[in-house]
Design a protein around this motif. Structure first.
Motif, PDB file in Angstrom:
ATOM      1  N   MET A   1       0.846  -1.174   0.000  1.00  0.00           N
ATOM      2  CA  MET A   1       0.000   0.000   0.000  1.00  0.00           C
ATOM      3  C   MET A   1       0.892   1.237   0.000  1.00  0.00           C
ATOM      4  N   ILE A   2       0.424   2.251  -0.700  1.00  0.00           N
ATOM      5  CA  ILE A   2       1.090   3.559  -0.732  1.00  0.00           C
ATOM      6  C   ILE A   2       0.199   4.558  -0.007  1.00  0.00           C
ATOM      7  N   ARG A   3       0.770   5.249   0.957  1.00  0.00           N
ATOM      8  CA  ARG A   3       0.067   6.331   1.658  1.00  0.00           C
ATOM      9  C   ARG A   3       0.627   7.643   1.115  1.00  0.00           C
ATOM     10  N   HIS A   4      -0.233   8.376   0.425  1.00  0.00           N
ATOM     11  CA  HIS A   4       0.123   9.632  -0.245  1.00  0.00           C
ATOM     12  C   HIS A   4      -0.333  10.782   0.652  1.00  0.00           C
ATOM     13  N   CYS A   5       0.622  11.479   1.253  1.00  0.00           N
ATOM     14  CA  CYS A   5       0.332  12.554   2.210  1.00  0.00           C
ATOM     15  C   CYS A   5       0.624  13.904   1.552  1.00  0.00           C
ATOM     16  N   VAL A   6      -0.331  14.800   1.610  1.00  0.00           N
ATOM     17  CA  VAL A   6      -0.177  16.129   1.020  1.00  0.00           C
ATOM     18  C   VAL A   6      -0.573  17.162   2.073  1.00  0.00           C
ATOM     19  N   PHE A   7       0.350  18.053   2.391  1.00  0.00           N
ATOM     20  CA  PHE A   7       0.108  19.079   3.397  1.00  0.00           C
ATOM     21  C   PHE A   7       0.205  20.442   2.728  1.00  0.00           C
ATOM     22  N   VAL A   8      -0.694  21.345   3.126  1.00  0.00           N
ATOM     23  CA  VAL A   8      -0.844  22.623   2.430  1.00  0.00           C
ATOM     24  C   VAL A   8      -0.698  23.785   3.398  1.00  0.00           C
ATOM     25  N   ARG A   9       0.020  24.779   2.933  1.00  0.00           N
ATOM     26  CA  ARG A   9       0.097  26.072   3.621  1.00  0.00           C
ATOM     27  C   ARG A   9      -0.667  27.043   2.722  1.00  0.00           C
ATOM     28  N   PHE A  10      -1.943  27.267   3.045  1.00  0.00           N
ATOM     29  CA  PHE A  10      -2.791  28.119   2.213  1.00  0.00           C
ATOM     30  C   PHE A  10      -2.416  29.589   2.368  1.00  0.00           C
TER      31      PHE A  10
ATOM     32  N   ASP B   1       0.027   6.078  -9.240  1.00  0.00           N
ATOM     33  CA  ASP B   1       0.513   6.697 -10.472  1.00  0.00           C
ATOM     34  C   ASP B   1      -0.641   7.015 -11.428  1.00  0.00           C
ATOM     35  N   ALA B   2      -1.663   6.157 -11.477  1.00  0.00           N
ATOM     36  CA  ALA B   2      -2.835   6.428 -12.306  1.00  0.00           C
ATOM     37  C   ALA B   2      -3.573   7.669 -11.798  1.00  0.00           C
ATOM     38  N   TYR B   3      -3.651   7.823 -10.489  1.00  0.00           N
ATOM     39  CA  TYR B   3      -4.262   9.005  -9.882  1.00  0.00           C
ATOM     40  C   TYR B   3      -3.485  10.267 -10.264  1.00  0.00           C
ATOM     41  N   LEU B   4      -2.167  10.191 -10.223  1.00  0.00           N
ATOM     42  CA  LEU B   4      -1.345  11.374 -10.497  1.00  0.00           C
ATOM     43  C   LEU B   4      -1.531  11.919 -11.908  1.00  0.00           C
ATOM     44  N   ILE B   5      -1.808  11.043 -12.873  1.00  0.00           N
ATOM     45  CA  ILE B   5      -1.977  11.512 -14.257  1.00  0.00           C
ATOM     46  C   ILE B   5      -3.446  11.715 -14.629  1.00  0.00           C
ATOM     47  N   ASP B   6      -4.358  11.451 -13.711  1.00  0.00           N
ATOM     48  CA  ASP B   6      -5.776  11.638 -13.964  1.00  0.00           C
ATOM     49  C   ASP B   6      -6.055  13.117 -14.244  1.00  0.00           C
ATOM     50  N   PRO B   7      -6.755  13.439 -15.338  1.00  0.00           N
ATOM     51  CA  PRO B   7      -7.006  14.848 -15.680  1.00  0.00           C
ATOM     52  C   PRO B   7      -7.737  15.638 -14.589  1.00  0.00           C
ATOM     53  N   GLU B   8      -8.701  15.013 -13.925  1.00  0.00           N
ATOM     54  CA  GLU B   8      -9.413  15.724 -12.853  1.00  0.00           C
ATOM     55  C   GLU B   8      -8.481  16.010 -11.678  1.00  0.00           C
ATOM     56  N   HIS B   9      -7.638  15.049 -11.334  1.00  0.00           N
ATOM     57  CA  HIS B   9      -6.643  15.277 -10.276  1.00  0.00           C
ATOM     58  C   HIS B   9      -5.747  16.452 -10.653  1.00  0.00           C
ATOM     59  N   GLN B  10      -5.320  16.501 -11.906  1.00  0.00           N
ATOM     60  CA  GLN B  10      -4.425  17.576 -12.329  1.00  0.00           C
ATOM     61  C   GLN B  10      -5.115  18.946 -12.265  1.00  0.00           C
ATOM     62  N   ARG B  11      -6.415  18.996 -12.597  1.00  0.00           N
ATOM     63  CA  ARG B  11      -7.147  20.268 -12.486  1.00  0.00           C
ATOM     64  C   ARG B  11      -7.260  20.711 -11.021  1.00  0.00           C
ATOM     65  N   ILE B  12      -7.587  19.764 -10.151  1.00  0.00           N
ATOM     66  CA  ILE B  12      -7.686  20.091  -8.728  1.00  0.00           C
ATOM     67  C   ILE B  12      -6.317  20.490  -8.188  1.00  0.00           C
ATOM     68  N   GLY B  13      -5.293  19.770  -8.605  1.00  0.00           N
ATOM     69  CA  GLY B  13      -3.936  20.097  -8.175  1.00  0.00           C
ATOM     70  C   GLY B  13      -3.535  21.506  -8.573  1.00  0.00           C
ATOM     71  N   ALA B  14      -3.917  21.931  -9.764  1.00  0.00           N
ATOM     72  CA  ALA B  14      -3.613  23.295 -10.211  1.00  0.00           C
ATOM     73  C   ALA B  14      -4.321  24.320  -9.330  1.00  0.00           C
ATOM     74  N   ARG B  15      -5.572  24.041  -8.948  1.00  0.00           N
ATOM     75  CA  ARG B  15      -6.298  24.941  -8.043  1.00  0.00           C
ATOM     76  C   ARG B  15      -5.640  24.976  -6.672  1.00  0.00           C
ATOM     77  N   LEU B  16      -5.171  23.824  -6.215  1.00  0.00           N
ATOM     78  CA  LEU B  16      -4.500  23.751  -4.918  1.00  0.00           C
ATOM     79  C   LEU B  16      -3.210  24.566  -4.934  1.00  0.00           C
ATOM     80  N   VAL B  17      -2.421  24.430  -5.985  1.00  0.00           N
ATOM     81  CA  VAL B  17      -1.178  25.204  -6.111  1.00  0.00           C
ATOM     82  C   VAL B  17      -1.492  26.695  -6.140  1.00  0.00           C
ATOM     83  N   ALA B  18      -2.537  27.093  -6.862  1.00  0.00           N
ATOM     84  CA  ALA B  18      -2.904  28.512  -6.942  1.00  0.00           C
ATOM     85  C   ALA B  18      -3.337  29.057  -5.585  1.00  0.00           C
ATOM     86  N   ALA B  19      -3.915  28.211  -4.728  1.00  0.00           N
ATOM     87  CA  ALA B  19      -4.386  28.643  -3.413  1.00  0.00           C
ATOM     88  C   ALA B  19      -3.310  28.566  -2.337  1.00  0.00           C
ATOM     89  N   ALA B  20      -2.223  27.890  -2.640  1.00  0.00           N
ATOM     90  CA  ALA B  20      -1.157  27.702  -1.645  1.00  0.00           C
ATOM     91  C   ALA B  20      -0.249  28.925  -1.559  1.00  0.00           C
TER      92      ALA B  20
END
Length: 104
Positions: free
Chosen positions: A1-10, A70-89
């Motif tokens: 199992m892979i545990r993918h941890c993402v922490f944000v400083r908004f 890895d499939a999650y990382l290249i998913d187009p919806e994930h990438q759109r959300i990721g871009a919004r997250l980066v813009a808010a960080a």
């Protein structure tokens, strides 16, 4: 199992409603991704004040294996959300910390 941890400083100007929408969108992607078995989102509740280095919110996703992650990382919806997250960080990508663990 892979545990993918993402922490944000908004950025301070990002309202809690926008943060909640981003995290809700992450959870909705988790519901449809094969091999993504658990999603946890929310604020840091650690009593170790200051140790979070400003990364006050985040999410953790559990994947069956690296292929599912890895499939999650290249998913187009994930990438759109990721871009919004980066813009808010705070400071863009510098306001996001990602750490993956291999869980036996």
């Amino acid at each position: 199992m892979i545990r993918h941890c993402v922490f944000v400083r908004f950025r301070p100007d990002i309202p809690s409603a926008v943060r909640a929408t981003i995290f809700g969108d992450i959870a909705s992607v988790a519901e449809r991704m094969p091999g993504l078995v658990a999603a946890h989102v929310g604020a840091n509740v650690s009593p170790e004040h200051g140790m979070d280095k400003g990364f006050s919110e985040g999410f953790i996703l559990d994947f069956l294996d690296a292929g599912a992650r890895d499939a999650y990382l290249i998913d187009p919806e994930h990438q759109r959300i990721g871009a919004r997250l980066v813009a808010a960080a705070d400071s863009g990508a510098d306001g996001i910390f990602v750490y993956d663990l291999q869980i036996s």
